[in-house]
Design a protein around this motif. Structure first.
Motif, mmCIF file in Angstrom:
data_model
loop_
_atom_site.group_PDB
_atom_site.id
_atom_site.type_symbol
_atom_site.label_atom_id
_atom_site.label_comp_id
_atom_site.label_asym_id
_atom_site.label_seq_id
_atom_site.Cartn_x
_atom_site.Cartn_y
_atom_site.Cartn_z
ATOM 1 N N ILE A 1 49.183 10.844 15.025
ATOM 2 C CA ILE A 1 50.765 10.197 14.794
ATOM 3 C C ILE A 1 50.441 8.998 15.905
ATOM 4 O O ILE A 1 49.827 9.268 16.798
ATOM 5 C CB ILE A 1 51.390 11.193 14.875
ATOM 6 N N ASN B 1 48.289 18.265 15.479
ATOM 7 C CA ASN B 1 48.790 17.088 15.679
ATOM 8 C C ASN B 1 48.448 16.264 16.997
ATOM 9 O O ASN B 1 48.746 16.699 17.972
ATOM 10 C CB ASN B 1 50.378 16.960 15.522
ATOM 11 N N THR C 1 52.900 7.239 18.053
ATOM 12 C CA THR C 1 54.154 6.978 18.569
ATOM 13 C C THR C 1 54.524 5.877 19.910
ATOM 14 O O THR C 1 53.740 5.343 20.199
ATOM 15 C CB THR C 1 54.627 8.286 19.142
ATOM 16 N N HIS D 1 57.802 12.183 20.727
ATOM 17 C CA HIS D 1 57.768 12.491 19.199
ATOM 18 C C HIS D 1 58.201 13.936 18.931
ATOM 19 O O HIS D 1 57.835 14.790 19.535
ATOM 20 C CB HIS D 1 56.455 12.223 18.805
#
Length: 390
Positions: free
Chosen positions: A151, A342, A153, A157
């Motif tokens: 991810i 993640n 960002t 997040h």
């Protein structure tokens, strides 16, 4: 009759209808039967004129479309392979050349082109072409980046996790309904700073025949990838990501062995993982455990290890891929779906010159920095088998 004439006629008819309506209302504000029939005929005339106007407009549009030439003449020069559209910003060749020129001149020759990428700490953002190649190195060297969910960002997040799930219950006819509260947890992906610094001689920088950018990017990429993989597997979450094998916040402990590992222990590990996670599951283990696992046999005397039949594909254990890492602990094996780990990349990686730090030695220092975090958002998605301590 033209469209303009029809529009004028419709406008005149509409004004006449409004005047008729205003002048023929009775004291009660209504129309007589005769006047109502007359006004209805006036309305119908206005509607018929509108339909005719619409019909003529469609006719004109169709005629204009049919009158267009079948082939349009070329009005611009075709783009050839040697004349691709010019890139802008950090993707442009000018920015790339300006960055290399600045690095080779000890950042004394800084072009205005680099003003687009001025970093808040005095560095310069990596040109877009360099940044993609650095990502390629990280993905190639770091097994977690190829298995986890990445991810990008701009700030902290937040990931929402369902803490409770609704449950169905049987009730009698006319019985009272039972309600449960839906609650949610939040996992925060923050940012931890990771950097790598190298020194190169001035002679190396001034040697145009040397692939300077390839050398720096490859070395930076490998160093960052090694540090990332170690943290993604073993990090304690303090100033670094929280790893898969972390005692708190990592995967769930399926079993702790008190004897040497057997084939049955691997089977127990596989089925300790819930069925939905097993569809995309794989093993992660240290290289030193491979020699032990490859010698394990089933009850028929066949090796449970299944070598890859295709180059570049991972070996398999009970049909599941096996990934090895030098940073995986020697006393544990992980099995799970690592998409639930993640990785949050904050912003863009940057280069920075260490001004005058090594000037006396005739060397130049450079630093590559990134901000990244990583967490396992569902611990049950990864099961850990703890091996007997030797």
């Amino acid at each position: 009759m033209t469209i303009l004439e029809l529009r004028e006629k419709r406008n005149t008819a509409w004004n006449a209808a409004k005047t008729f309506l205003d002048s023929h209302r009775t004291e009660k504000g209504t129309l007589t039967a005769e006047d109502d029939a007359t006004y209805s005929r006036m309305e119908q005339e206005i509607a018929d004129l509108g339909k005719e106007i619409t019909r003529l407009e469609r006719q004109e549009a169709l005629e204009a479309e049919l009158n267009k030439p079948v082939n349009k003449p070329l009005t611009s020069k075709p783009v050839t392979a040697a004349e691709k559209p010019a890139k802008t910003g950090r993707a442009s060749d000018a920015y790339k050349d300006a960055m290399l020129s600045a690095m080779r001149s000890n950042f004394r020759n800084v072009s205005n082109v680099l003003q687009e990428g001025v970093d808040t700490d005095g560095g310069y953002l990596v040109p877009e072409e360099y940044d993609r190649r650095l990502i390629d190195v990280l993905d190639g060297e770091n097994i977690m980046r190829s298995l986890a969910t990445k991810i990008t960002t701009a700030g902290q997040h937040k990931i929402n996790i369902a803490a409770t799930k609704p449950a169905a219950a049987w009730i009698e006819e006319g019985g009272q309904l039972s309600f449960g509260d839906a609650t949610f947890d939040q996992i925060l992906l923050d940012s931890h700073k990771l950097h790598v610094a190298i020194r190169v001689t001035e002679e190396l920088l001034y040697d145009n025949a040397f692939g300077l950018e390839n050398y720096i990017i490859t070395q930076f990429g490998k160093a960052l990838a090694n540090a990332e993989e170690d943290a993604f597997l073993n990090g304690d979450g303090v100033g670094k990501p929280l790893g898969l094998f972390a005692a708190s916040g990592g995967g769930q402990i399926a079993e702790t062995l008190t004897a040497a590992i057997k084939a049955d222990d691997i089977i127990n590990l596989v089925y300790a993982l819930k069925r939905p996670y097993r569809k995309n599951a794989s093993f992660i283990m240290n290289d030193k455990n491979i020699a032990v696992i490859r010698k394990l046999k089933d009850n028929n005397g066949a090796y449970i290890w299944q070598p890859s039949a295709q180059a570049g594909e991972p070996d398999r254990l009970f049909g599941y891929p096996v990934h090895t890492s030098a940073y995986a602990p020697e006393n544990a094996i992980a099995f799970g779906d690592y998409k639930y780990y993640n990785i949050g990349d904050r912003g863009t990686r940057s280069f920075k010159q260490l001004t005058e730090l090594f000037a006396g030695n005739g060397m130049i220092g450079y630093v590559a920095k990134e901000r990244v975090d990583g967490k396992l958002i569902l611990p049950e998605a990864v099961q850990i088998l703890k091996l007997k301590a030797e």
